[in-house]
Design a protein around this motif. Sequence first.
Motif, PDB file in Angstrom:
ATOM      1  N   PHE A  15     -33.795-139.056   7.763  1.00 17.87           N
ATOM      2  CA  PHE A  15     -34.460-138.511   6.583  1.00 17.87           C
ATOM      3  C   PHE A  15     -33.493-137.634   5.787  1.00 17.87           C
ATOM      4  N   PRO A  16     -32.553-138.232   5.056  1.00 15.92           N
ATOM      5  CA  PRO A  16     -31.562-137.473   4.282  1.00 15.92           C
ATOM      6  C   PRO A  16     -32.153-136.440   3.318  1.00 15.92           C
ATOM      7  N   PRO A  17     -33.320-136.690   2.680  1.00 14.14           N
ATOM      8  CA  PRO A  17     -33.861-135.663   1.778  1.00 14.14           C
ATOM      9  C   PRO A  17     -34.111-134.317   2.461  1.00 14.14           C
ATOM     10  N   LEU A  18     -34.351-134.318   3.765  1.00 11.85           N
ATOM     11  CA  LEU A  18     -34.608-133.062   4.464  1.00 11.85           C
ATOM     12  C   LEU A  18     -33.345-132.214   4.603  1.00 11.85           C
ATOM     13  N   ARG A  19     -32.182-132.845   4.548  1.00 13.96           N
ATOM     14  CA  ARG A  19     -30.918-132.117   4.745  1.00 13.96           C
ATOM     15  C   ARG A  19     -30.717-131.048   3.663  1.00 13.96           C
ATOM     16  N   THR A  20     -31.156-131.356   2.455  1.00 10.18           N
ATOM     17  CA  THR A  20     -30.996-130.397   1.360  1.00 10.18           C
ATOM     18  C   THR A  20     -32.144-129.396   1.292  1.00 10.18           C
ATOM     19  N   ARG A  21     -33.132-129.538   2.176  1.00  9.02           N
ATOM     20  CA  ARG A  21     -34.304-128.658   2.150  1.00  9.02           C
ATOM     21  C   ARG A  21     -34.452-127.844   3.428  1.00  9.02           C
ATOM     22  N   LEU A  22     -33.389-127.720   4.205  1.00  8.01           N
ATOM     23  CA  LEU A  22     -33.487-127.078   5.517  1.00  8.01           C
ATOM     24  C   LEU A  22     -33.995-125.648   5.439  1.00  8.01           C
ATOM     25  N   LYS A  23     -33.680-124.940   4.363  1.00  8.89           N
ATOM     26  CA  LYS A  23     -34.097-123.545   4.229  1.00  8.89           C
ATOM     27  C   LYS A  23     -35.374-123.390   3.411  1.00  8.89           C
ATOM     28  N   LEU A  50     -42.999-121.773   7.868  1.00 10.51           N
ATOM     29  CA  LEU A  50     -41.657-121.865   8.440  1.00 10.51           C
ATOM     30  C   LEU A  50     -40.850-122.845   7.597  1.00 10.51           C
ATOM     31  N   ASN A  51     -39.523-122.664   7.582  1.00  6.54           N
ATOM     32  CA  ASN A  51     -38.715-123.618   6.834  1.00  6.54           C
ATOM     33  C   ASN A  51     -38.510-124.899   7.642  1.00  6.54           C
ATOM     34  N   VAL A  52     -37.837-125.866   7.054  1.00  7.81           N
ATOM     35  CA  VAL A  52     -37.684-127.174   7.684  1.00  7.81           C
ATOM     36  C   VAL A  52     -36.967-127.068   9.020  1.00  7.81           C
ATOM     37  N   GLU A  70     -53.046-137.190  11.906  1.00 12.87           N
ATOM     38  CA  GLU A  70     -53.103-137.407  10.471  1.00 12.87           C
ATOM     39  C   GLU A  70     -53.171-136.070   9.735  1.00 12.87           C
ATOM     40  N   GLY A  71     -52.863-136.099   8.447  1.00 13.60           N
ATOM     41  CA  GLY A  71     -52.965-134.893   7.636  1.00 13.60           C
ATOM     42  C   GLY A  71     -51.688-134.083   7.550  1.00 13.60           C
ATOM     43  N   ARG A  72     -50.587-134.611   8.029  1.00 14.96           N
ATOM     44  CA  ARG A  72     -49.276-133.958   7.961  1.00 14.96           C
ATOM     45  C   ARG A  72     -49.301-132.546   8.551  1.00 14.96           C
ATOM     46  N   PRO A  73     -49.508-132.430   9.860  1.00 18.51           N
ATOM     47  CA  PRO A  73     -49.529-131.108  10.505  1.00 18.51           C
ATOM     48  C   PRO A  73     -48.133-130.505  10.593  1.00 18.51           C
ATOM     49  N   ILE A  74     -47.902-129.432   9.862  1.00 18.42           N
ATOM     50  CA  ILE A  74     -46.618-128.732   9.864  1.00 18.42           C
ATOM     51  C   ILE A  74     -46.891-127.224   9.904  1.00 18.42           C
ATOM     52  N   MET A 114     -42.052-136.988   6.220  1.00 19.10           N
ATOM     53  CA  MET A 114     -40.752-137.146   6.863  1.00 19.10           C
ATOM     54  C   MET A 114     -40.551-136.060   7.915  1.00 19.10           C
ATOM     55  N   LEU A 115     -40.896-134.832   7.559  1.00 17.14           N
ATOM     56  CA  LEU A 115     -40.747-133.716   8.495  1.00 17.14           C
ATOM     57  C   LEU A 115     -41.644-133.923   9.712  1.00 17.14           C
ATOM     58  N   CYS A 116     -42.855-134.398   9.503  1.00 12.06           N
ATOM     59  CA  CYS A 116     -43.770-134.628  10.628  1.00 12.06           C
ATOM     60  C   CYS A 116     -43.204-135.645  11.612  1.00 12.06           C
TER      61      CYS A 116
END
Length: 263
Positions: free
Chosen positions: A127-135, A98-100, A90-94, A148-150
């Motif tokens: 997770f299509p929203p991540l495609r535009t946030r890769l950098k 670092l970028n996506v 829990e808590g969205r560990p990322i 979504m990233l988690c």
Amino acid sequence: MLKIENLTVTYFGVISVLHGVSMSADSSTITSLLGGNGSGKSTLMRAISGILPIFEGEIQEGEIYLDEVKLHKMSSVDITKRMRLTYLMEGRPIFEYLNVMENLKASASCRWDAEVPRDIEGVLEYFPPLRTRLKSLAGYLSGGEQQMLCVGMALMTNPRFMLLDEPSLGLAPLMVKEIFGIIERINRERQIGILLSEQNAMVALKISRHGYVMENGRVVMEDTAAELINNADIQEAYLGGTEEKEKDYSEAKRYKRRKRWLG
């Protein structure tokens, strides 16, 4: 099949948290683990994934199996790499700095192979929203994007079983609905077994086949998800029931007379 038998866990050698927990979860379906704060859900997941020692926890009694292999005799690294069981805490560990794309690649380090690029593309399809946030740096993503990233990072470990701990925590209702829809899709399309720990009982049970309720370190109820949704005491404790004010689970006493205690 993930199977837990008579599990007893303590912290610092003296604080008893789990008291003879027994349960099972099919390796191709979603199983919900319900309970309030302090019920022992996260401790159970730490025990399954082998990371209890990090938190000064220890299994005193009991056994944990995944497809007849004893997980409680293995290190957390072997549980992830050899048994392909991944725990999303829990808590969205990322990795916030670092970028996506770097987060996704870092998560694949435990199994780096020729299929990593394909699996990254699979995550982006979910997770299509991540495609535009890769950098973009992960720390600057919205809460929903971070969740979504988690989940994507968990998929990059190439799991056959996942433990998801409170994936709805801190998310808006519409985002919760979207995330849980994708979790259901992942299970259906990839046949990945999922043990889903949640306080949001309704959204969890709607995508699950079976469910367990924990209270004070014990399993106090288990049934099919459909039966739990329709259970008056679960409705009273978690879903508001017919009363104006939602009650804590400990206040729903009738289940003691109508349901068999398991703990």
